[in-house]
Structures are given as C-alpha cells and as structure tokens.
Design a protein around this motif. Structure first.
Motif, mmCIF file in Angstrom:
data_model
loop_
_atom_site.group_PDB
_atom_site.id
_atom_site.type_symbol
_atom_site.label_atom_id
_atom_site.label_comp_id
_atom_site.label_asym_id
_atom_site.label_seq_id
_atom_site.Cartn_x
_atom_site.Cartn_y
_atom_site.Cartn_z
ATOM 1 N N THR A 117 0.840 -1.204 0.000
ATOM 2 C CA THR A 117 0.000 0.000 0.000
ATOM 3 C C THR A 117 0.872 1.250 0.000
ATOM 4 N N GLY A 118 1.867 1.274 0.875
ATOM 5 C CA GLY A 118 2.765 2.421 0.931
ATOM 6 C C GLY A 118 3.509 2.609 -0.380
ATOM 7 N N LEU A 119 3.976 1.509 -0.953
ATOM 8 C CA LEU A 119 4.696 1.592 -2.219
ATOM 9 C C LEU A 119 3.789 2.040 -3.361
ATOM 10 N N ARG A 120 2.513 1.668 -3.311
ATOM 11 C CA ARG A 120 1.575 2.129 -4.338
ATOM 12 C C ARG A 120 1.445 3.652 -4.266
ATOM 13 N N PHE A 121 1.310 4.176 -3.039
ATOM 14 C CA PHE A 121 1.229 5.631 -2.883
ATOM 15 C C PHE A 121 2.545 6.295 -3.294
ATOM 16 N N LEU A 122 3.659 5.719 -2.861
ATOM 17 C CA LEU A 122 4.957 6.289 -3.215
ATOM 18 C C LEU A 122 5.130 6.315 -4.733
ATOM 19 N N GLY A 123 4.783 5.217 -5.402
ATOM 20 C CA GLY A 123 4.901 5.171 -6.856
ATOM 21 C C GLY A 123 4.086 6.260 -7.529
ATOM 22 N N SER A 124 2.876 6.479 -7.027
ATOM 23 C CA SER A 124 2.016 7.517 -7.593
ATOM 24 C C SER A 124 2.600 8.911 -7.357
ATOM 25 N N ILE A 125 3.093 9.145 -6.146
ATOM 26 C CA ILE A 125 3.681 10.453 -5.816
ATOM 27 C C ILE A 125 4.929 10.697 -6.661
ATOM 28 N N LEU A 126 5.769 9.680 -6.782
ATOM 29 C CA LEU A 126 6.981 9.820 -7.592
ATOM 30 C C LEU A 126 6.634 10.139 -9.042
ATOM 31 N N ASP A 127 5.616 9.468 -9.562
ATOM 32 C CA ASP A 127 5.174 9.714 -10.933
ATOM 33 C C ASP A 127 4.695 11.160 -11.095
ATOM 34 N N GLN A 128 3.986 11.642 -10.091
ATOM 35 C CA GLN A 128 3.497 13.020 -10.150
ATOM 36 C C GLN A 128 4.639 14.022 -10.123
ATOM 37 N N ILE A 129 5.620 13.795 -9.252
ATOM 38 C CA ILE A 129 6.743 14.730 -9.143
ATOM 39 C C ILE A 129 7.655 14.644 -10.368
ATOM 40 N N SER A 140 -7.339 5.379 -7.388
ATOM 41 C CA SER A 140 -7.280 4.652 -6.117
ATOM 42 C C SER A 140 -7.844 3.245 -6.245
ATOM 43 N N SER A 141 -8.585 2.977 -7.304
ATOM 44 C CA SER A 141 -9.138 1.636 -7.474
ATOM 45 C C SER A 141 -8.104 0.677 -8.085
ATOM 46 N N ASN A 142 -7.004 1.245 -8.604
ATOM 47 C CA ASN A 142 -5.961 0.412 -9.192
ATOM 48 C C ASN A 142 -5.107 -0.168 -8.067
ATOM 49 N N ALA A 143 -5.205 -1.470 -7.873
ATOM 50 C CA ALA A 143 -4.512 -2.111 -6.756
ATOM 51 C C ALA A 143 -3.046 -2.407 -7.080
ATOM 52 N N ARG A 144 -2.636 -2.239 -8.307
ATOM 53 C CA ARG A 144 -1.252 -2.538 -8.682
ATOM 54 C C ARG A 144 -0.342 -1.385 -8.318
#
Length: 119
Positions: free
Chosen positions: A37-49, A58-62
């Motif tokens: 879960t943490g890595l999913r959020f981190l991946g999304s944040i990194l992609d944004q930055i 948020s429905s994407n569990a990968r």
C-alpha cells in the motif's frame, strides 16, 4: 546586481530549499516503503513529481514496479542536481539541503530495491 535581483534570487533559493525539504520528507518516510500500500502511494507520488502525471486511480490495486519507481527517483535526482548546479548562490545551507535531499533519495531507492527483493 540590483536590489530587486537580489530579492528575486533570495525568493528562488528559498523556494528551491522548500522543494528539497519536501522531497527529503517524502523520501525519508519509511512508512511508504514498508508495504504494498505504501509503495503504491509512493509510486504515484513519484510519478506526479518526476513526470507531472496528475492522474491517480485509487481503485488500481497494482503498484509501480521497483524499476519504474527507481527511474522516477532518477528523474527527481536530475532535477535536484539541475537546481543546485544552475543556481549561482553562495548559500551553503542551500547546498547542504540539496545534498541532504539527494541522500534521502538514495536511501529511499535502497529501501525500494530491498522491498522488491524481499517482496
């Protein structure tokens, strides 16, 4: 240099230091590298930055792969280095904040890599 130029440079350096500090806090968060879960959020944040991608589903569990996250961290490191080398300031705190930021990115990349090997 005029006083206006000095004020403008001070604002830019201050903004860059704030960016360094934000990245440092994000990359130092072990909570984001302890679970899927943490890595999913981190991946999304990194992609944004790194890429300016504002989409988050948020429905994407990968979660992003370690390779993808490490690539994003590399892009962020490039941006930090560009800010550091592109500024002509004698502000030692600015340089120290950028080095601290780069160290935090390296530490985070190690945790992501270790989790990927373990997980």
């Amino acid at each position: 240099a005029t006083e206006d130029d000095d004020d403008e440079e001070e604002k830019i350096v201050s903004t860059a230091r704030d960016i360094f500090n934000c990245i440092n806090v994000l990359m130092s968060s072990e909570l984001l590298t302890r679970s899927n879960t943490g890595l999913r959020f981190l991946g999304s944040i990194l992609d944004q930055i790194a890429k300016g991608n504002r989409e988050y589903d948020s429905s994407n569990a990968r979660r992003a792969s370690a390779v993808t996250m490490l690539e994003s961290m590399g892009l962020i490191m490039d941006s930090v280095v560009a800010l550091l080398t592109g500024s002509y300031t004698g502000d030692m705190d600015f340089a120290l904040d950028s080095v601290s930021c780069l160290n935090a990115i390296c530490d985070c990349s190690r945790r992501v890599s270790e989790y990927d090997e373990d997980g």
